[in-house]
Scaffold this motif. Sequence first.
Motif, mmCIF file in Angstrom:
data_model
loop_
_atom_site.group_PDB
_atom_site.id
_atom_site.type_symbol
_atom_site.label_atom_id
_atom_site.label_comp_id
_atom_site.label_asym_id
_atom_site.label_seq_id
_atom_site.Cartn_x
_atom_site.Cartn_y
_atom_site.Cartn_z
ATOM 1 N N THR A 66 0.808 -1.220 0.000
ATOM 2 C CA THR A 66 0.000 0.000 0.000
ATOM 3 C C THR A 66 0.840 1.270 0.000
ATOM 4 O OG1 THR A 66 -0.088 0.137 2.404
ATOM 5 C CG2 THR A 66 -1.837 -1.131 1.307
ATOM 6 N N ASP A 71 -4.642 3.978 3.585
ATOM 7 C CA ASP A 71 -4.878 2.614 4.059
ATOM 8 C C ASP A 71 -3.857 2.147 5.088
ATOM 9 O OD1 ASP A 71 -7.103 2.324 2.391
ATOM 10 O OD2 ASP A 71 -5.852 1.624 0.721
ATOM 11 N N CYS A 72 -2.776 2.909 5.240
ATOM 12 C CA CYS A 72 -1.689 2.491 6.131
ATOM 13 C C CYS A 72 -0.881 3.723 6.527
ATOM 14 C CB CYS A 72 -0.805 1.463 5.416
ATOM 15 S SG CYS A 72 0.593 0.880 6.393
#
Length: 121
Positions: A66, A71-72
């Motif tokens: 990612t 998302d992270c």
Amino acid sequence: MITGIGLDITELDRIARLDSKSEKFRNRILTTEEHRHYQQLSSQRRTEFLAGRFAAKEAYAKALGTGIGPDCSFLDIAILPNEKGAPILYFNNQPVDGFVSITHTQTVAAAQVILQKTERI
């Protein structure tokens, strides 16, 4: 089965410069628990710790596929010591099925992450 590999390297002087300007960079990278460990260290060791965590979190995001983003984020990832002091990866407060290795020299910190999927029989 290996599901991802990530590697990152960062210069200690770059991290030291960012950290010396304000707490903003440090607070963007370190979780509350990691910050507690950071506070207990000497000045030089703090730079090594912060640079190592930065590199390890970048390596994890690469292994995950990612990158750092929605998302992270850096704060979604924690690297905390086990009872022997070895670093253990956590994502969203859950242990990650994989391994992290952090190292440094006088000028750089580097980290490698290997993610795995353990097959259950």
